[in-house]
Design a protein around this motif. Structure first.
Motif, PDB file in Angstrom:
ATOM      1  N   SER A  56       0.647  -1.150   0.068  1.00 49.00           N
ATOM      2  CA  SER A  56       0.232   0.157   0.040  1.00 49.00           C
ATOM      3  C   SER A  56       0.867   1.279   0.045  1.00 49.00           C
ATOM      4  O   SER A  56       0.554   2.157  -0.556  1.00 49.00           O
ATOM      5  CB  SER A  56      -0.838   0.171   1.258  1.00 49.00           C
ATOM      6  OG  SER A  56      -0.334   0.090   2.520  1.00 49.00           O
ATOM      7  N   GLY A  59       2.219   1.617  -3.600  1.00 46.17           N
ATOM      8  CA  GLY A  59       0.876   1.782  -4.437  1.00 46.17           C
ATOM      9  C   GLY A  59       0.270   3.470  -4.443  1.00 46.17           C
ATOM     10  O   GLY A  59       0.110   3.782  -5.150  1.00 46.17           O
ATOM     11  N   TYR A  79      -4.393  -3.043  -1.028  1.00 49.91           N
ATOM     12  CA  TYR A  79      -4.551  -1.501  -1.101  1.00 49.91           C
ATOM     13  C   TYR A  79      -5.466  -0.917  -0.575  1.00 49.91           C
ATOM     14  O   TYR A  79      -5.820   0.241  -0.729  1.00 49.91           O
ATOM     15  CB  TYR A  79      -4.346  -1.455  -2.533  1.00 49.91           C
ATOM     16  CG  TYR A  79      -3.007  -2.003  -3.489  1.00 49.91           C
ATOM     17  CD1 TYR A  79      -2.051  -1.223  -3.303  1.00 49.91           C
ATOM     18  CD2 TYR A  79      -3.077  -3.138  -3.746  1.00 49.91           C
ATOM     19  CE1 TYR A  79      -0.798  -1.793  -3.646  1.00 49.91           C
ATOM     20  CE2 TYR A  79      -2.058  -3.792  -4.408  1.00 49.91           C
ATOM     21  CZ  TYR A  79      -0.746  -2.924  -4.103  1.00 49.91           C
ATOM     22  OH  TYR A  79       0.213  -3.484  -4.801  1.00 49.91           O
ATOM     23  N   ILE A  84      -5.232   5.531   0.465  1.00 51.05           N
ATOM     24  CA  ILE A  84      -5.436   5.225  -1.111  1.00 51.05           C
ATOM     25  C   ILE A  84      -6.901   5.621  -1.412  1.00 51.05           C
ATOM     26  O   ILE A  84      -6.953   6.395  -2.311  1.00 51.05           O
ATOM     27  CB  ILE A  84      -4.951   3.865  -1.276  1.00 51.05           C
ATOM     28  CG1 ILE A  84      -3.520   3.735  -0.963  1.00 51.05           C
ATOM     29  CG2 ILE A  84      -5.455   3.555  -2.660  1.00 51.05           C
ATOM     30  CD1 ILE A  84      -2.909   2.325  -1.570  1.00 51.05           C
TER      31      ILE A  84
END
Length: 118
Positions: A56, A59, A79, A84
């Motif tokens: 994550s 990402g 994720y 996010i």
């Protein structure tokens, strides 16, 4: 925050290998390839990190640098983080992320907007 690249021991650094993305974990030395691909699987961006780097974190950094307005972002539960999801909302992207195990365990409901998904 975790480093972008995990450095190996000084012996390897002295041999010119200090910039390699090799990390140490319980299973030994490993490397992760974090990638963003299009609908056909063609790579758009990627980053190499040591194996201990969390998905994550990388990402987020990769998604932050992309233009995502009105694009669908498909990802697995690794994720599913507030950071996010907030980034995707800010960029007006459509998140298609599987809900994480902690959310499922405590029966926490997350409202997902599926407007403009065709």
């Amino acid at each position: 925050m975790p480093r972008l690249c995990a450095f190996t021991s000084m012996d390897r650094a002295q041999k010119g290998q200090s910039q390699q993305a090799i990390g140490r974990s319980r299973g030994g030395l490993s490397t992760k390839i974090h990638a963003i691909v299009d609908a056909l699987g063609n790579p758009l961006r990627f980053e190499l990190t040591g194996g201990e780097a969390h998905d994550s974190v990388q990402g987020y950094k990769l998604l932050q640098a992309m233009k995502l307005t009105m694009k669908q972002v498909l990802a697995d539960r690794a994720y599913d983080t507030n950071a996010i999801r907030a980034l995707l909302d800010e960029k007006q992207a459509i998140s298609v992320i599987q809900v994480g195990k902690i959310v499922e365990r405590f029966n926490i409901t997350i409202e997902l907007s599926i407007e403009n998904v065709i």
